[in-house]
Write a protein that holds these residues in place. Structure first.
Motif, short mmCIF file in Angstrom:
data_model
loop_
_atom_site.label_atom_id
_atom_site.label_comp_id
_atom_site.label_asym_id
_atom_site.label_seq_id
_atom_site.Cartn_x
_atom_site.Cartn_y
_atom_site.Cartn_z
N ASP A 3 -23.85 -97.35 -1.21
CA ASP A 3 -24.48 -96.98 -2.48
C ASP A 3 -25.07 -95.57 -2.42
OD1 ASP A 3 -25.33 -97.22 -5.08
OD2 ASP A 3 -27.14 -98.34 -4.57
N ASP B 76 -17.19 -105.95 -5.68
CA ASP B 76 -18.46 -106.44 -6.20
C ASP B 76 -18.77 -107.77 -5.51
OD1 ASP B 76 -16.82 -108.30 -7.46
OD2 ASP B 76 -17.00 -107.37 -9.43
N GLU B 77 -19.90 -108.34 -5.84
CA GLU B 77 -20.34 -109.57 -5.17
C GLU B 77 -19.36 -110.72 -5.36
OE1 GLU B 77 -24.24 -112.49 -5.16
OE2 GLU B 77 -24.48 -110.40 -5.78
N ASP C 88 -24.52 -101.04 -11.88
CA ASP C 88 -23.22 -101.61 -12.20
C ASP C 88 -22.72 -102.65 -11.20
OD1 ASP C 88 -22.36 -100.14 -10.02
OD2 ASP C 88 -21.26 -98.66 -11.20
N GLY C 89 -23.35 -102.78 -10.03
CA GLY C 89 -22.95 -103.79 -9.06
C GLY C 89 -21.58 -103.59 -8.47
N LYS C 90 -21.09 -102.35 -8.46
CA LYS C 90 -19.73 -102.06 -8.01
C LYS C 90 -19.72 -101.02 -6.89
CE LYS C 90 -17.95 -102.65 -12.70
NZ LYS C 90 -17.36 -101.95 -13.86
N TYR D 283 -12.23 -102.23 -7.53
CA TYR D 283 -13.53 -101.95 -6.93
C TYR D 283 -14.06 -103.24 -6.30
CZ TYR D 283 -15.14 -104.07 -11.30
OH TYR D 283 -15.34 -104.92 -12.35
N TRP E 235 -21.31 -108.30 2.06
CA TRP E 235 -21.43 -107.58 0.79
C TRP E 235 -22.73 -106.77 0.75
CZ3 TRP E 235 -20.07 -105.09 -3.26
CH2 TRP E 235 -20.94 -104.90 -4.32
N LEU F 185 -25.61 -98.71 -7.71
CA LEU F 185 -25.16 -100.09 -7.49
C LEU F 185 -26.02 -101.09 -8.25
CD1 LEU F 185 -22.97 -101.64 -5.99
CD2 LEU F 185 -24.58 -101.96 -4.12
N ALA G 172 -22.84 -102.85 0.57
CA ALA G 172 -23.49 -102.29 -0.61
C ALA G 172 -24.59 -101.31 -0.21
CB ALA G 172 -24.07 -103.40 -1.47
#
Length: 201
Positions: A70, A26-27, A78-80, A24, A62, A75, A66
């Motif tokens: 999203d 993420d940042e 979970d930031g994913k 996945y 990002w 998001l 995002a």
């Protein structure tokens, strides 16, 4: 199937964005991309100011991805971003569009990616640079397949110039992400395999 739109976008996630290969986005992936771009562009040399510039580009990308991806609004929890969410975002912002119409941060990433591949900074991605980029991204056991992919992508103008200019790279990148048809742009990152779809499972 190897060059289907679905497989191409899976490739982008796995081999261009998901740097830690955890399935996945993420940042942290984009922070890693910033450092990678800095080191590759500097050919091993580290520049803090260049890192700051790349950090801005990658974290803007990002944030843009995002926001677009999203869909289930989780998001913030979970930031994913999953592969499926990324595909939906690409479909929404890239499908049927030219490079000029892409989101700004994505255009900045594409231009930054060109610089990473153009190792000698002459403004053209030639066969050697293309080969090097392919072989360092994913497993390949036959260089002829790579060279065939490169040659299949080139227009007559590309051949006269000895490879891809930035504007041509931008055009092909937009087709790679935004055209569901299998044009010569499908070879932009090398000879793809169907196994990229395994990433989704």
């Amino acid at each position: 199937m190897a060059y289907s739109w679905d497989n191409r976008v899976s490739f982008v996630v796995k081999y261009l964005y998901d740097i830690d290969n955890n399935g996945y986005l993420d940042e942290r992936d984009f922070a890693c991309l910033a450092l990678r771009a800095t080191i590759i562009e500097g050919k091993g040399e580290f520049s803090f100011s260049k890192l700051q510039e790349n950090h801005h580009i990658m974290l803007s990308l990002w944030e843009e991805i995002a926001e677009l991806a999203d869909f289930n609004k989780d998001l913030l929890q979970d930031g994913k971003i999953t592969v499926e969410e990324f595909k939906q975002a690409v479909q929404q912002c890239c499908m049927g569009r030219r490079y000029e119409d892409f989101p700004q941060a994505m255009k900045m990433f594409i231009d930054s990616n060109f610089k990473m591949v153009d190792l000698n900074d002459d403004g053209v991605i030639d066969a050697d640079e293309y080969r090097f980029n392919c072989i360092t991204k994913f497993p390949i056991d036959d260089v002829e397949v790579v060279d065939e992919a490169f040659n299949s992508m080139l227009s007559d103008d590309d051949r006269r110039r000895g490879g891809l200019t930035l504007s041509r790279y931008e055009e092909l990148y937009a087709q790679f992400l935004g055209n569901p048809e299998e044009t010569s742009a499908v070879y932009l990152f090398g000879p793809l395999s169907e196994f990229f779809n395994e990433f989704e499972s």
